[in-house]
Design an enzyme around this catalytic site. Structure first.
Site, mmCIF file in Angstrom:
data_model
loop_
_atom_site.group_PDB
_atom_site.id
_atom_site.type_symbol
_atom_site.label_atom_id
_atom_site.label_comp_id
_atom_site.label_asym_id
_atom_site.label_seq_id
_atom_site.Cartn_x
_atom_site.Cartn_y
_atom_site.Cartn_z
ATOM 1 N N HIS A 79 0.807 -1.220 0.000
ATOM 2 C CA HIS A 79 0.000 0.000 0.000
ATOM 3 C C HIS A 79 0.846 1.278 0.000
ATOM 4 O O HIS A 79 0.298 2.376 -0.040
ATOM 5 C CB HIS A 79 -0.941 0.014 1.204
ATOM 6 C CG HIS A 79 -2.076 -0.953 1.086
ATOM 7 N ND1 HIS A 79 -1.895 -2.320 1.206
ATOM 8 C CD2 HIS A 79 -3.396 -0.767 0.865
ATOM 9 C CE1 HIS A 79 -3.064 -2.930 1.062
ATOM 10 N NE2 HIS A 79 -3.995 -2.008 0.849
ATOM 11 N N TYR B 55 0.219 -3.691 -3.956
ATOM 12 C CA TYR B 55 -0.813 -4.665 -3.652
ATOM 13 C C TYR B 55 -1.921 -4.468 -4.698
ATOM 14 O O TYR B 55 -2.256 -3.325 -5.033
ATOM 15 C CB TYR B 55 -1.341 -4.449 -2.232
ATOM 16 C CG TYR B 55 -2.299 -5.525 -1.808
ATOM 17 C CD1 TYR B 55 -1.849 -6.823 -1.583
ATOM 18 C CD2 TYR B 55 -3.657 -5.264 -1.675
ATOM 19 C CE1 TYR B 55 -2.729 -7.830 -1.227
ATOM 20 C CE2 TYR B 55 -4.540 -6.266 -1.319
ATOM 21 C CZ TYR B 55 -4.070 -7.554 -1.094
ATOM 22 O OH TYR B 55 -4.951 -8.549 -0.744
#
Length: 193
Positions: free
Chosen positions: A120, A139
């Site tokens: 992230h 991700y």
């Protein structure tokens, strides 16, 4: 001999492995790693979260460790560092709201200093506007963030890393061997056995 310094942008509920492992591995290699968090000082802690891949539609989340910060956020000067580490987890979603954090990421990019972002962490790169025209892994749920920031989302295996220019990105912590190796190579380190 002057020790080369790296900056690690941490925050509450950053992913445990993506914070602890780079901090420890890069310190082991001889870098002085300044782990910082807005509104916190050296010696204070951030809580981490452990994200795991257990066959569900997304990762699971469990409490991690308390990670001790090693430097005061208010004292960060980008010119003192040779590279930047951006862990994933939930921290990037709120760290990107901090104007100084955005300025720091932009300054590292403008200076063409190596930036390593995982999972992230791409949310922070997107918010800083440094992905336009760039390739970036993250991700998979952050793929739309990369695309909306003008970047090209690189859908690679979870244990792989992607390098483009000064940017080293990876989908998640299983990529640590590839991601950290690519980052230290960009930093100019040579590891011999």
């Amino acid at each position: 001999m002057t020790t080369k310094k790296l900056l690690l942008l941490a925050g509450d509920f950053a992913e445990d492995y993506e914070t602890m492992v780079p901090f420890q591995a890069l310190t082991m290699l001889g870098y002085e790693v300044h782990a910082v968090c807005p509104d916190k000082k050296a010696g204070e802690t951030v809580k981490t979260a452990i994200h795991d891949f257990e066959g569900d539609q997304t990762y699971t989340e469990k409490p991690g460790h308390n990670f001790a910060l090693s430097y005061n956020f208010d004292e960060v000067k980008v010119e003192d560092y040779v590279g930047l580490v951006v862990p994933g987890g939930r921290a990037p979603e709120y760290l990107r709201l901090n104007e100084r954090v955005i300025e720091i990421v932009q300054a590292f990019n403008q200076a063409d200093k190596p930036i390593a972002a995982v999972c992230h962490g791409a949310q922070l790169l997107a918010a800083a506007g440094v992905l336009d025209g760039r390739e970036c892994s993250a991700y998979p749920a952050c793929g739309p963030d990369v695309k909306m920031a003008g970047g090209e989302y690189m859908d690679i295996a979870v244990d792989q890393a992607h390098v483009q220019g000064n940017l080293v990105t990876a989908p998640a912590w299983p990529a640590h061997p590839a991601w950290l190796a690519a980052f230290v190579k960009l930093l100019g380190a040579q590891i011999t056995l």
